[in-house]
Design a protein around this motif. Structure first.
Motif, mmCIF file in Angstrom:
data_model
loop_
_atom_site.group_PDB
_atom_site.id
_atom_site.type_symbol
_atom_site.label_atom_id
_atom_site.label_comp_id
_atom_site.label_asym_id
_atom_site.label_seq_id
_atom_site.Cartn_x
_atom_site.Cartn_y
_atom_site.Cartn_z
ATOM 1 N N GLY A 28 0.753 -1.243 0.000
ATOM 2 C CA GLY A 28 0.000 0.000 0.000
ATOM 3 C C GLY A 28 0.781 1.291 0.000
ATOM 4 N N LEU A 29 2.119 1.234 0.039
ATOM 5 C CA LEU A 29 2.882 2.479 0.051
ATOM 6 C C LEU A 29 2.771 3.195 -1.292
ATOM 7 N N LYS A 30 2.486 4.504 -1.224
ATOM 8 C CA LYS A 30 2.411 5.339 -2.416
ATOM 9 C C LYS A 30 3.041 6.685 -2.117
ATOM 10 N N PRO A 31 3.607 7.356 -3.162
ATOM 11 C CA PRO A 31 4.107 8.717 -2.948
ATOM 12 C C PRO A 31 2.976 9.602 -2.414
ATOM 13 N N GLY A 32 3.294 10.433 -1.460
ATOM 14 C CA GLY A 32 2.279 11.280 -0.860
ATOM 15 C C GLY A 32 1.754 10.754 0.456
ATOM 16 N N ASN A 33 2.068 9.485 0.787
ATOM 17 C CA ASN A 33 1.619 8.916 2.051
ATOM 18 C C ASN A 33 2.350 9.498 3.251
ATOM 19 N N GLY A 34 3.555 10.049 2.995
ATOM 20 C CA GLY A 34 4.372 10.568 4.082
ATOM 21 C C GLY A 34 5.809 10.153 3.901
ATOM 22 N N PRO A 35 6.689 10.561 4.815
ATOM 23 C CA PRO A 35 8.109 10.247 4.672
ATOM 24 C C PRO A 35 8.396 8.757 4.812
ATOM 25 N N VAL A 36 9.374 8.309 4.021
ATOM 26 C CA VAL A 36 9.829 6.920 4.071
ATOM 27 C C VAL A 36 11.243 6.917 4.645
ATOM 28 N N LEU A 37 11.444 6.107 5.674
ATOM 29 C CA LEU A 37 12.727 6.041 6.361
ATOM 30 C C LEU A 37 13.597 4.953 5.733
ATOM 31 N N TYR A 55 9.062 9.642 -3.687
ATOM 32 C CA TYR A 55 8.841 9.580 -2.243
ATOM 33 C C TYR A 55 9.693 10.615 -1.516
ATOM 34 N N GLU A 56 9.195 11.062 -0.364
ATOM 35 C CA GLU A 56 9.990 11.868 0.553
ATOM 36 C C GLU A 56 10.850 10.903 1.363
ATOM 37 N N VAL A 57 12.157 10.976 1.189
ATOM 38 C CA VAL A 57 13.065 9.993 1.787
ATOM 39 C C VAL A 57 13.859 10.628 2.915
ATOM 40 N N VAL A 58 13.887 9.923 4.045
ATOM 41 C CA VAL A 58 14.708 10.342 5.182
ATOM 42 C C VAL A 58 15.720 9.238 5.446
ATOM 43 N N GLY A 59 17.002 9.558 5.341
ATOM 44 C CA GLY A 59 18.053 8.577 5.538
ATOM 45 C C GLY A 59 18.598 8.616 6.953
ATOM 46 N N LEU A 87 4.314 2.957 21.721
ATOM 47 C CA LEU A 87 3.870 3.761 20.581
ATOM 48 C C LEU A 87 4.342 5.196 20.761
ATOM 49 N N GLU A 88 4.832 5.786 19.655
ATOM 50 C CA GLU A 88 5.186 7.194 19.633
ATOM 51 C C GLU A 88 4.353 7.867 18.549
ATOM 52 N N THR A 89 4.631 9.114 18.269
ATOM 53 C CA THR A 89 3.904 9.844 17.234
ATOM 54 C C THR A 89 4.027 9.130 15.892
ATOM 55 N N GLU A 90 2.910 8.996 15.195
ATOM 56 C CA GLU A 90 2.929 8.371 13.872
ATOM 57 C C GLU A 90 3.736 9.257 12.919
ATOM 58 N N THR A 91 4.827 8.705 12.393
ATOM 59 C CA THR A 91 5.768 9.518 11.623
ATOM 60 C C THR A 91 6.052 8.974 10.234
ATOM 61 N N TRP A 92 6.308 7.677 10.120
ATOM 62 C CA TRP A 92 6.831 7.104 8.878
ATOM 63 C C TRP A 92 5.756 6.348 8.115
ATOM 64 N N ALA A 93 5.664 6.634 6.810
ATOM 65 C CA ALA A 93 4.721 5.925 5.942
ATOM 66 C C ALA A 93 5.275 4.587 5.481
#
Length: 330
Positions: free
Chosen positions: A145-154, A175-179, A212-218
């Motif tokens: 289900g991952l699609k661009p626009g869902n949020g940052p991808v780690l 995708y918005e990518v966080v390394g 659980l922490e804040t929902e951050t990564w798609a």
């Protein structure tokens, strides 16, 4: 006929050594396809096989190299004929079977895939098992289900082989990518692959008591495992997935089931060694279209057979950045 290969031997005291040797064709394993190898690469498993004690090797002498690309020289397999360009990753080649750190390889036809249009054999080994695994991880996230626009991808271990390719693919796909990296000096390199942001290992590696922490990564491609993966699971968005590809941070998983039960998080195991043929072809064809070659070429560090013993040590210490491409005929 003779050829050169990196040969690992073990003495009576159990000490291993590796050096480039001239071998005879008759020494090759018995299989139905002979490949004139053009390029190979260096993976963590190669470091284990070359290093002290031999790691994954069962029988000596041994030729390591879990990846190879080249041209079919002889074939008793109906799928391949002399002159065909082929790629091989996995199937325990380089561990239990003589591998690609050699100018010739004798392998089973069922282990091979055709080189995709648009890629050279050098490109294929810049990709190698690491890039193939990265593509499998991206495909698994998309299939869930991952699609661009869902949020940052780690992407953890973003400067390593899998992480580098995953970052470049995800960035090209929009995708918005966080390394994530443990080596601050690799920040500019990770950004050059297309990452929007880079965070450092210490920021995300500590164990927290809250499940659980804040929902951050798609989505997440994780090459680290251990405490980092445990924490990331608690930061995933509802229904998001983590593709687990490695254990650089350890094989333990000090986590709870809460993210799975309350947020529907998916933990996807990615194996590249025994992947069926159709899945391999699908992944390689995606690599030919979805991996920007300019980014791939920027990752390459060229090497020769004689460089392999030192590179084996370096990769075990986490000192290899990007992708090593070994020209076995240089």
């Amino acid at each position: 006929m003779t050829f050169k290969a990196l040969l690992v031997t073990k003495d009576e005291e159990g000490k291993t050594s590796a050096s480039v040797q001239e071998l005879e064709d008759s020494q090759l394993p018995d299989a139905n396809v002979k490949v004139a190898v053009e390029y190979s690469t260096v993976n963590y498993k190669d470091g284990l096989c070359v290093g002290p004690g031999g790691g994954l090797v069962r029988n000596y002498p041994h030729v390591p190299g879990i990846d190879l690309a080249g041209t079919v020289e002889e074939s008793d397999d109906d799928w391949y004929k002399p002159g065909d360009k082929v790629v091989l990753t996995g199937w325990r080649v380089g561990e239990a079977w003589w591998g690609g750190h050699s100018q010739k390889a004798s392998v089973k036809g069922e282990w091979l895939v055709p080189l995709p249009d648009g890629l050279t054999t050098r490109d294929a080994m810049a990709i190698g098992t690491a890039g193939f695994t990265a593509m499998l991880a991206v495909m698994a996230l998309e299939d869930h289900g991952l699609k661009p626009g869902n949020g940052p991808v780690l992407v953890t271990g973003a400067a390593g082989g899998v992480g580098s390719v995953a970052t470049a693919i995800l960035a090209k796909l929009g995708y918005e990518v966080v390394g994530v990296t443990g080596r601050p000096e690799t920040t500019d390199y990770i950004r050059s692959l297309g990452a929007d942001r880079v965070i450092y290992r210490d920021e995300i590696n500590e164990t927290v008591k809250r499940p659980l922490e804040t929902e951050t990564w798609a989505g997440c491609v994780d090459a680290v495992g251990g405490k980092m993966l445990a924490r990331i699971l608690g930061q995933m968005k509802y229904g998001a997935s983590v593709a687990a590809v490695g254990l650089a941070g350890g094989s333990d998983l000090p986590a709870t089931v809460i993210p799975f039960l309350l947020r529907g998080v998916n933990l996807l195991g990615i194996d590249s060694v025994m992947k069926p043929y159709d899945d391999r072809v699908r992944a390689w064809n995606r690599l030919a279209t979805d991996l920007p070659l300019d980014k791939l070429h920027a990752m390459i560090h060229p090497a020769t057979l004689s460089d392999l013993p030192e590179l084996g040590k370096a990769i075990l210490k986490g000192q290899v950045k990007g992708r090593v491409v070994v020209d076995v005929n240089a």
